[in-house]
Design an enzyme around this catalytic site. Structure first.
Site, PDB file in Angstrom:
ATOM      1  N   PHE A  55       2.084  -3.448   3.896  1.00 35.78           N
ATOM      2  CA  PHE A  55       2.543  -4.749   4.372  1.00 35.78           C
ATOM      3  C   PHE A  55       4.003  -4.957   3.935  1.00 35.78           C
ATOM      4  CE2 PHE A  55      -1.852  -7.055   4.460  1.00 35.78           C
ATOM      5  CZ  PHE A  55      -2.232  -6.247   5.525  1.00 35.78           C
TER       6      PHE A  55
ATOM      7  N   HIS B  47      -9.825   1.824   0.453  1.00 38.21           N
ATOM      8  CA  HIS B  47      -8.375   1.670   0.352  1.00 38.21           C
ATOM      9  C   HIS B  47      -8.024   1.100  -1.013  1.00 38.21           C
ATOM     10  CE1 HIS B  47      -4.302   1.129   1.201  1.00 38.21           C
ATOM     11  NE2 HIS B  47      -4.341   0.477   2.348  1.00 38.21           N
TER      12      HIS B  47
ATOM     13  N   CYS C 191       0.804  -1.223   0.000  1.00 44.57           N
ATOM     14  CA  CYS C 191       0.000   0.000   0.000  1.00 44.57           C
ATOM     15  C   CYS C 191       0.837   1.273   0.000  1.00 44.57           C
ATOM     16  CB  CYS C 191      -0.950  -0.011   1.195  1.00 44.57           C
ATOM     17  SG  CYS C 191      -1.992  -1.481   1.221  1.00 44.57           S
TER      18      CYS C 191
ATOM     19  N   HIS D  49      -2.290   8.182   6.088  1.00 38.14           N
ATOM     20  CA  HIS D  49      -2.564   6.843   5.555  1.00 38.14           C
ATOM     21  C   HIS D  49      -3.880   6.313   6.122  1.00 38.14           C
ATOM     22  CE1 HIS D  49      -1.679   3.024   3.724  1.00 38.14           C
ATOM     23  NE2 HIS D  49      -1.743   2.389   4.882  1.00 38.14           N
TER      24      HIS D  49
ATOM     25  N   GLU E  79       0.327   5.126  13.249  1.00 37.86           N
ATOM     26  CA  GLU E  79       0.603   6.338  12.477  1.00 37.86           C
ATOM     27  C   GLU E  79       0.543   7.574  13.367  1.00 37.86           C
ATOM     28  OE1 GLU E  79      -0.581   8.615   8.329  1.00 37.86           O
ATOM     29  OE2 GLU E  79      -1.957   7.096   9.128  1.00 37.86           O
TER      30      GLU E  79
ATOM     31  N   LYS F   5      -9.327   7.986   2.907  1.00 35.01           N
ATOM     32  CA  LYS F   5      -9.795   6.611   2.691  1.00 35.01           C
ATOM     33  C   LYS F   5     -11.194   6.400   3.272  1.00 35.01           C
ATOM     34  CE  LYS F   5      -5.299   4.256   2.446  1.00 35.01           C
ATOM     35  NZ  LYS F   5      -4.406   5.405   2.735  1.00 35.01           N
TER      36      LYS F   5
END
Length: 411
Positions: A399, A339, A162, A302, A313, A334
């Site tokens: 990831f 996403h 991502c 994010h 975050e 998002k």
């Protein structure tokens, strides 16, 4: 000598709209792209999550029939976004060997791969399409854009989950600084709303299960957040040196002032709870740009709406910005788009660029009760960012412990 790098064109097809401008307009209006999935395979496989943020406009309504047949959906989205960005930039008259593509995806042609596997099992090897491998390759979307626009200075594809398309923007900045091209189209695309990915993400408890109310399922930083909503689409930005842009009389949306990539080396899916890698990426971006933390007015975070990820975050943001953090207008888009995985960074970069261009921070929908452990100024309604020079950053994490951050300044 460091060159000024600018954004001169934008294009997107997303759950909020079939163009970058429609996506921005509907984002400001507080719309959600999440909706119930209508396909029969939801019931066939008894999927526990029955909704996602599908693209608002089908590629079949935009592309020619032969393009649909020869491209995976991820490449179809890429071609749509790339063409729009190119036209928006005025179709620069640049030699082919000075035009490059820096593209990204998180998963690649999953629909092509799994459809071909079904064909092989059910109908035999002779019925597998000869274009299967070119269609499923992760570099397929970038190649489609590059071939369409005759880019011969290099077509590169990043695959870092991502964080992918934010990393592609960082690469575009570096390639322009190195003089490898005069113009770069940077972006990312994803089309992975598929039974296997939904089942897998659900098994790791990453998806929201708010099947009864998809539009309110993505709730970044809210106490009731329970996971992310899968989205799809693509976004592209035309990036070039300021010298080249001014010489051709191009409109400049914003300056790309730098970017950075780091890694956690902590866990394959979970973020470092201390947020150290994310913090290093933000600090490195600001240092590269020669910008102090007190100059940052806006952040597109994010913020996937997962319980663990949002806290990590925030921890990174607090470590970097300290007492200045409450002064920063934070948008978690998002909540509206879902996403887009490998396409997320690119669409959020466009939203960040437009926030500076229009001096308006977009809203974060669905936040009814902010998590008391997260002390951020989360923008709930479109907000005027004020006059004077403005700096903003956009964060992406993925990831594998990938962290990527880009910074922008008003033109």
């Amino acid at each position: 000598m460091t060159k000024k790098i600018v954004i001169t064109g934008i294009g997107a097809t997303s759950p909020l709209g079939g163009t970058a401008r429609d996506s921005w307009t509907n984002l400001l209006a507080g719309e959600s792209g999440a909706r119930t999935i209508e396909q029969d395979w939801v019931a066939e496989y008894e999927l526990p999550v029955t909704f996602a943020a599908n693209a608002r406009v089908s590629p079949a309504d935009v592309l020619e029939r032969h393009e649909i047949k020869r491209l995976d959906p991820s490449s179809q989205f890429a071609l749509i976004a790339g063409r729009e960005a190119w036209a928006d930039a005025g179709a620069p008259d640049v030699p082919s060997d000075r035009l490059a593509i820096d593209w990204a995806t998180g998963i690649g042609g999953v629909w092509t791969l799994l459809d071909a596997w079904d064909t092989l099992r059910e109908r035999g090897p002779r019925r597998v399409l000869p274009m299967t491998v070119p269609m499923l390759m992760p570099n397929g979307p970038g190649a489609a854009v590059g071939m369409d626009l005759h880019a011969r200075a290099g077509i590169r594809t990043v695959v870092s989950a991502c964080a992918s398309s934010t990393e592609a923007l960082v690469n575009a900045y570096d390639h322009l600084q190195a003089g490898l091209a005069d113009v770069v189209i940077a972006g990312g695309s994803e089309s992975a709303i598929h039974p296997i990915t939904i089942a897998s993400f659900n098994s790791m408890q990453a998806l929201s299960r708010n099947n009864d109310d998809p539009a309110h399922a993505s709730r970044p930083y809210d106490v009731a957040r329970d996971g992310f909503v899968m989205g799809e689409g693509a976004a592209a930005l035309v990036v070039e040196t300021e010298e080249h842009a001014k010489a051709r009389g191009a409109r400049i949306y914003a300056e790309l002032i730098g970017g950075a990539v780091t890694s956690d080396a902590y866990h394959i899916t979970a973020p470092d709870p201390e947020g150290t890698g994310a913090a290093r990426a933000m600090v490195a971006t600001l240092e590269q740009a020669g910008v102090g933390i007190d100059q940052v007015a806006h952040i597109n975070v994010h913020a996937t709406s997962t319980p663990v990820g949002d806290i990590a975050e925030y921890t990174a943001l607090a470590a970097v910005f300290g007492e200045h953090l409450p002064n920063i207008a934070v948008s978690a888009t998002k909540a509206s788009t879902g996403h887009l995985l490998g396409g997320a960074g690119a669409i959020e970069a466009i939203f960040t660029v437009l926030a500076l261009h229009h001096r308006t921070a977009p809203p974060t929908i669905n936040v009814t009760e902010l998590d008391p452990e997260i002390d951020l100024d989360v923008v709930r309604e479109p907000r005027d960012l004020g006059d004077g020079p403005l700096v903003a950053i956009s964060n992406s994490f993925g990831f594998g412990g990938h962290n990527a951050v880009v910074g922008f300044r008003t033109a």
